[in-house]
Design an enzyme around this catalytic site. Structure first.
Site, short mmCIF file in Angstrom:
data_model
loop_
_atom_site.label_atom_id
_atom_site.label_comp_id
_atom_site.label_asym_id
_atom_site.label_seq_id
_atom_site.Cartn_x
_atom_site.Cartn_y
_atom_site.Cartn_z
N CYS A 185 -3.02 6.63 20.22
CA CYS A 185 -3.82 6.18 21.36
C CYS A 185 -5.31 6.49 21.15
O CYS A 185 -5.67 7.43 20.46
CB CYS A 185 -3.37 6.87 22.63
SG CYS A 185 -1.61 6.76 22.89
N ARG A 219 -6.63 1.80 17.65
CA ARG A 219 -5.72 2.95 17.65
C ARG A 219 -4.42 2.66 18.39
O ARG A 219 -3.47 3.43 18.30
CB ARG A 219 -6.42 4.16 18.27
CG ARG A 219 -7.69 4.55 17.53
CD ARG A 219 -8.32 5.73 18.19
NE ARG A 219 -7.56 6.93 17.95
CZ ARG A 219 -7.78 7.80 16.99
NH1 ARG A 219 -8.78 7.61 16.16
NH2 ARG A 219 -7.03 8.86 16.85
N TRP A 235 -0.75 3.46 22.44
CA TRP A 235 0.32 3.10 21.51
C TRP A 235 1.53 3.86 22.03
O TRP A 235 1.59 5.09 21.96
CB TRP A 235 -0.03 3.53 20.09
CG TRP A 235 0.92 2.99 19.07
CD1 TRP A 235 0.86 1.78 18.44
CD2 TRP A 235 2.08 3.66 18.53
NE1 TRP A 235 1.92 1.64 17.57
CE2 TRP A 235 2.67 2.78 17.60
CE3 TRP A 235 2.68 4.89 18.76
CZ2 TRP A 235 3.83 3.10 16.90
CZ3 TRP A 235 3.83 5.21 18.06
CH2 TRP A 235 4.40 4.32 17.13
N ASN A 267 -3.28 11.53 24.24
CA ASN A 267 -2.87 11.01 22.94
C ASN A 267 -1.97 12.06 22.31
O ASN A 267 -2.38 13.22 22.21
CB ASN A 267 -4.12 10.78 22.07
CG ASN A 267 -3.77 10.45 20.62
OD1 ASN A 267 -2.68 9.97 20.35
ND2 ASN A 267 -4.68 10.72 19.71
N GLY A 268 -0.77 11.68 21.92
CA GLY A 268 0.14 12.65 21.31
C GLY A 268 1.49 12.62 21.97
O GLY A 268 1.84 11.66 22.67
N GLU A 289 0.22 -3.07 -2.81
CA GLU A 289 -0.77 -3.22 -1.74
C GLU A 289 -0.84 -4.68 -1.26
O GLU A 289 -0.94 -4.95 -0.07
CB GLU A 289 -2.14 -2.72 -2.23
CG GLU A 289 -3.31 -2.98 -1.30
CD GLU A 289 -3.21 -2.29 0.07
OE1 GLU A 289 -2.26 -1.54 0.31
OE2 GLU A 289 -4.09 -2.55 0.90
N LYS A 346 -0.11 -5.80 2.60
CA LYS A 346 -1.06 -6.57 3.42
C LYS A 346 -0.35 -7.79 4.01
O LYS A 346 -0.56 -8.11 5.18
CB LYS A 346 -2.27 -7.05 2.58
CG LYS A 346 -3.26 -5.99 2.19
CD LYS A 346 -4.15 -5.50 3.31
CE LYS A 346 -3.62 -4.28 3.99
NZ LYS A 346 -3.85 -2.99 3.44
N GLU A 394 2.16 -6.73 6.88
CA GLU A 394 1.61 -6.27 8.15
C GLU A 394 0.74 -7.31 8.83
O GLU A 394 0.66 -7.34 10.06
CB GLU A 394 0.88 -4.93 8.00
CG GLU A 394 -0.25 -4.93 7.01
CD GLU A 394 -0.88 -3.55 6.83
OE1 GLU A 394 -0.66 -2.66 7.65
OE2 GLU A 394 -1.61 -3.39 5.84
N HIS A 409 15.73 -5.32 -14.21
CA HIS A 409 16.68 -4.28 -13.77
C HIS A 409 17.16 -4.55 -12.36
O HIS A 409 17.72 -3.66 -11.73
CB HIS A 409 16.03 -2.90 -13.89
CG HIS A 409 15.56 -2.61 -15.27
ND1 HIS A 409 16.44 -2.25 -16.27
CD2 HIS A 409 14.34 -2.67 -15.85
CE1 HIS A 409 15.76 -2.09 -17.40
NE2 HIS A 409 14.49 -2.34 -17.17
N LYS A 411 -3.90 2.10 14.10
CA LYS A 411 -4.66 2.46 12.90
C LYS A 411 -4.53 3.93 12.53
O LYS A 411 -4.40 4.26 11.36
CB LYS A 411 -6.14 2.11 13.09
CG LYS A 411 -6.91 2.27 11.79
CD LYS A 411 -8.01 1.29 11.66
CE LYS A 411 -8.67 1.39 10.30
NZ LYS A 411 -7.85 0.75 9.26
C1 F6R Z 1 -2.22 -0.38 5.78
C2 F6R Z 1 -2.80 0.81 6.38
C3 F6R Z 1 -1.96 2.04 6.43
C4 F6R Z 1 -2.82 3.29 6.21
C5 F6R Z 1 -1.98 4.55 6.41
C6 F6R Z 1 -2.80 5.81 6.17
O1 F6R Z 1 -3.12 -1.44 5.81
O2 F6R Z 1 -3.91 0.80 6.85
O3 F6R Z 1 -0.91 1.99 5.52
O4 F6R Z 1 -3.36 3.25 4.92
O5 F6R Z 1 -1.48 4.59 7.71
O6 F6R Z 1 -3.87 5.89 7.04
P1 F6R Z 1 -5.08 6.85 6.75
O7 F6R Z 1 -5.77 6.35 5.52
O8 F6R Z 1 -5.95 6.78 7.95
O9 F6R Z 1 -4.50 8.22 6.53
#
Ligand code: F6R
Length: 620
Positions: free
Chosen positions: A2, A31, A80, A106-107, A489, A493, A496, A512, A615
């Site tokens: 949050c 967030r 969230w 938040n938490g 990666e 991308k 998500e 394999h 995020k």
């Molecule tokens: C994917 C993404 C997440 C973050 C992960 C770690 O696009 O953004 O996989 O990389 O949650 O987040 P941080 O870097 O903030 O620890």
């Protein structure tokens, strides 16, 4: 998870509390975006609250329909959901039974069930399913008993188990916002005749760049002219001040359709800024922030990178480079797995924690575990004032600027760049590379921003292919050596942003098992190593392309410009500039980011705020 904002100021008349709080929420919406709400201390009518399920825009609509009265202070929350569905009732703020205080959180309050039972025994009925409502009732009761909001917060915070950042306002204290934190982030913004609280500095950078870190288990009170901090024992604390070097404009879209697109375009700057000012007049690397004793760095015999998601892929890229340059074994471990497997860590281990937010709970817990085992912990982090650097022995900041889109792009490239700098610094310190070799690699790195720009400028083809694939249901990604984390990666991308099934594989693993997935028309991206690279990797990957194409795959090839060997076997080729092998991920991942962003946009999806995600993952 949050996002929370608090504001108190002396310029009340112009509706500033609500504007500041709503502006802060807009910048923190990454967030969490299940619901949003505000509580204001109004000039005449006590507390006024408004809250609404869904994105912030829904709350904005509600406030237009039912405007709130002028106020003196305010708090705001973007959620969230953890406890309770994301509906209007469970949205924050929550108000105490006596109507005296409003709280945002938040938490997770882990002992909320027993606290709830205690409140029920006192005749208090809950109106929501949240753990936060319990806190509001406890705070209301403590406030009634003490008549002091900060003291009431301190008393109840000591009773809570779990993780929390809490902000509260009271109806009879018009110039006061109180906050506290335990294993969850909170920073203070210092203004002229006004002060701010936020989950991170993005909440207030439009107003001030002067900030204060709040330590673990502290309670902060902000008034228009003062900030007071005490610890959970009630002793006064002098917090550390810092200046945010982010440009407020960097947190705006600046004419781009999405933050995601903008942040992809920011990448040349993110790399250049992360490299800036890292050498002395003699060209030697000086990482001033790395305040670990050089003797300690000389005697380390193992590096463990801990991180999650995209940050962990940055660590995997770094592994290839650091092992090659420094001849130190490097392990890369998902932070949430690390501390549960009894890792072999001791005083000779350097643990490198990589995190954009600096708040990821899994990574923070792994940092604590590593330090308890005697390891030295160095954090590679983007966000100043966050918890992971504060709890690490040293920090190397990436200078990507604020990353607003939930899916990481520019932070990824900045993390790889910072990890390369760390590898080169260790190589310099331990003498595993000659100074002229290090200087040459640094020069190669300085040329990367232009190469990334070239990829972005030439992205028309990948965008066109992406738009044509809006109906795809599954896309595979193959890579080898440093191309392997790039493939993973690229798959992440796409998952998500576009909600398409995607998997990244090591190309060598194909036979394999994964090759069984190949059928007619299956799209497969292949990140092809440079033909100038080591051994015969290039030709091996070309063989892999032939093998899958023979079985019907549609091959989408990322190759170095001039590599004509791929042409006979590629349905589409996306060329990237020639780049030294170990640095190649910085350019080869960019078409994959653009592909995912463009395809998701073509599907009409919100690329900045993909479903179910947040995020900063501040709960385990
Ligand atoms: C994917 C993404 C997440 C973050 C992960 C770690 O696009 O953004 O996989 O990389 O949650 O987040 P941080 O870097 O903030 O620890």
């Amino acid at each position: 998870m949050c996002g929370i904002v608090g504001y108190v100021g002396s310029q009340h008349a112009n509706g500033r509390p609500l504007d500041v709080v709503m502006g802060g929420l807009a910048r923190l919406e990454y967030r969490g975006y299940d619901s949003a709400g505000v509580a204001l201390v109004t000039q005449d009518a006590g507390l006024a609250t408004a809250k609404k399920a869904g994105k912030l825009v829904n709350l904005e609509g509600l406030l237009e329909e039912r405007p709130l009265p002028p106020a003196t202070a305010g708090i705001g929350h973007t959620r969230w959901a953890t406890h309770g569905a994301p509906n209007d009732v469970n949205a924050h703020p929550h108000v105490s039974a006596d109507g005296s205080v409003a709280v945002i959180h938040n938490g997770i309050v882990e002992n909320f069930a027993s606290l709830r039972a205690e409140l029920a025994a006192d005749g208090i009925t809950m109106t929501s399913e949240t753990d936060t409502e319990v806190v509001a009732h406890l705070l209301g009761a403590a406030y009634a008993a003490t008549g002091d909001l900060a003291e009431a917060m301190r008393l109840i915070a000591r009773r809570l188990h779990g993780t929390f950042t809490l902000l509260a306002v009271a109806r009879d204290t018009p110039d006061l916002v109180v906050g506290t934190r335990h294993d969850s982030p909170l920073v203070v913004g210092l203004g002229e005749g006004e002060n701010f609280l936020g989950s991170d500095v993005a909440a207030f950078i439009a107003h001030t760049r002067e900030a204060m870190e709040l330590g673990q288990d502290q309670v902060v009170s902000i008034t228009p002219d003062a900030v007071t901090v005490v610890d959970f024992e009630g002793a006064t604390v002098e917090p550390r001040r810092f200046t945010v070097d982010w440009d407020a404009a960097a947190a705006e879209k600046g004419g781009f359709a999405s933050f995601m697109d903008k942040e992809i375009h920011d990448q040349p700057h993110a790399i250049a800024d992360t490299l800036l000012g890292r050498t002395d007049d003699a060209g030697r690397l000086v990482l001033d922030e790395v305040r670990v004793d050089e003797a300690v760095l000389r005697q380390i015999d193992k590096i463990i990178v801990i991180a999650c998601g995209t940050a962990a892929y940055a660590g995997q890229v770094a592994k290839y480079a650091i092992e090659h340059w420094c001849r130190i074994p490097v392990e890369v471990e998902l932070a949430h797995e690390f501390r549960y497997r009894d890792p072999v860590v001791n005083a000779k281990t350097l643990v490198v924690a990589v995190s954009q937010s600096g708040e990821t709970m899994d990574t923070l817990m792994a940092v604590r575990h590593a330090r308890e085992q005697g390891a030295t912990v160095l954090a590679i982090v983007n966000t100043h004032g966050s918890t992971i650097p504060r709890e690490s022995d040293a920090v190397l900041y990436t200078h990507a600027g604020p990353e607003v889109a939930v899916a990481s792009t520019k932070a990824f490239l900045a993390q790889i760049t910072a990890a390369y700098l760390l590898g080169l610094y260790l190589a310099q310190l331990r003498g595993t590379k000659f100074p002229d070799e290090i200087a040459e690699i640094l020069q190669d790195l300085r040329e990367i921003p232009d190469k990334v720009q070239t990829v972005i400028d030439a992205s028309g083809h990948v965008r066109e292919v992406a738009r044509s694939m809006a109906d795809a249901t599954s896309v595979l990604f193959l890579g080898r050596h440093v191309g392997y984390p790039v493939a993973m990666e690229g798959a992440l991308k796409l998952k998500e942003l576009a909600y398409i099934h995607a998997e990244g594989f090591a190309a060598g693993e194909l036979k394999h098992g994964p090759i069984a997935l190949i059928e007619d028309g299956q799209p497969v991206f292949i990140v092809v190593p440079s033909p100038r690279g080591r051994d015969s990797l290039h030709s091996k990957v070309i063989s892999n392309i032939q093998e899958i194409r023979a079985r019907g795959a549609r091959t989408l090839v990322i190759a170095e410009e001039g590599d004509t060997d791929v042409l006979p076997f590629a349905d589409e080729v996306f060329y990237v500039p020639r780049t030294p092998v170990l640095l190649a991920p910085l350019v080869s991942v960019v078409p994959l980011q653009i592909f995912a962003c463009e395809l998701a946009t073509a599907k009409g999806l919100d690329v900045d705020q993909p479903r179910n995600l947040a995020k900063s993952v501040t709960v385990e």
